[in-house]
Design a protein around this motif. Structure first.
Motif: not given
Ligand code: FES
Length: 337
Positions: A323, A296, A312, A293
């Protein structure tokens, strides 16, 4: 303690540092305990994402868990200080017993628990030893008589991470053989040395972790020796891996990064993160596998093909989060980065 009274498994939360050990001159192990009663039930070889606040900036990094799941009250990561490395230097200089950090995980597929086999070959270099150490400690703790050849490469004798513990394990459990190769003695891992060390290596499940060049050399060597790469597993958190151009579809898109004001070209067969890296744009990233993550961000316009591995949540996707490490453009993109 009965099974019914065991605390639940830890995942995603706060950890308090309990101990810091010097392992070598530039490697330290940080041992953590959950702030609430929890047990660590990771697969050996999995990683944690540390979510840190460094000088007011949120920073995330993945670190393989070096402790085994057979010692579930505490969890440890072992970190090499990298010259100029923001996070490794912060950890070495600032993380002390009593410090609380946020972490996510455990995550990752790189584990012998997911690839049971009668014989393993662990190949590591430098701090790539950490997942192998978690796996080796696990096999040792469980008195599992599985046959392991563990070949670790280090710069010098003093740079061998976990040397004394590995010597102890190899002496106590003869089915775990440990071999160290030292750069300053001209000892390189090559096919001839591998045939000498593990003549049956073609029959072993192979796990490799280390710098990208090391892993590439291992892959080339094993392929040239006729190894069945279906039994080969590797891991690295060095992002440059995904900076390599991927499948070029010839379908090009523009990707605009609003914060930096840069616009780059990205092929439909290339992840946004890889394209950005090739264009000289450094974006937050860690696992490069859609798991942690760290990369992100918000997609402001356009659409992507995102093939993630759990990094995610659906509600984040519903709010246009993506991502970057596992998203390929399906359109021109505008990204909040
Ligand atoms: Fe880990 Fe993208 S870098 S999910």
């Amino acid at each position: 303690m009965t099974t019914a009274s065991l605390p639940p498994a830890w995942s995603d939360g706060l950890l308090v540092c309990k101990q810091v050990h010097d392992v070598t001159a530039d490697v330290r192990t940080f041992v953590f305990e959950p702030t609430e009663p929890r047990l660590f039930r990771h697969d050996p070889g999995q990683f944690l994402t540390l979510v840190l606040d460094i000088d007011g900036h949120p920073v995330e990094r993945c670190y393989t868990i070096s402790s085994p799941p057979t010692r579930p009250d505490l969890v440890a990561v072992t970190v090499k200080r990298v010259p100029g490395g923001l996070v490794s230097n912060w950890l070495h200089d600032r993380l002390a017993p009593g410090t609380t950090v946020r972490a996510r995980g455990p995550l990752g597929q790189f584990s012998l628990a997911r690839h049971p086999a009668p014989k393993y070959l662990f190949l590591s270099a430098g701090s790539g030893v950490t997942p192998m150490m978690s796996m080796t400690r696990t096999l040792y703790d469980l008195a599992h008589p599985v046959d392991v050849v563990f070949v670790h490469s280090a710069r010098t004798f003093d740079d061998i991470i976990f040397r004394r513990e590995l010597e102890f394990i190899a002496a106590a459990a003869p089915h775990i053989r440990v071999v160290h190769l030292l750069d300053d003695r001209g000892e390189q891992l090559n096919a001839e040395r591998l045939r000498e060390t593990a003549p049956d290596f073609l029959q072993r499940e192979v796990f490799t972790c280390g710098p990208l060049g090391y892993m590439e050399a291992v892959r080339r060597m094993l392929s040239a020796e006729g190894f069945d790469m279906a039994h080969y597993h590797e891991e690295s958190f060095t992002f440059a891996a995904s900076a390599v151009p991927e499948h070029d579809t010839g379908q090009g898109y523009k990707v605009e990064f609003t914060r930096s004001g840069r616009t780059i070209d990205c092929d439909a067969g290339t992840t946004v993160l890889a394209a950005a890296s090739r264009a000289g744009i450094t974006l937050p990233a860690s696992c490069a596998q859609g798991m942690c993550g760290t990369c992100k961000t918000t997609l402001l316009s356009g659409s992507v093909d995102m093939q993630h591995n759990g990094g995610i949540r659906p509600r984040e996707v519903a709010h246009n989060k993506i991502l970057l490490c596992c998203s390929k453009p399906l359109d021109h993109l505008v990204i909040d980065a």
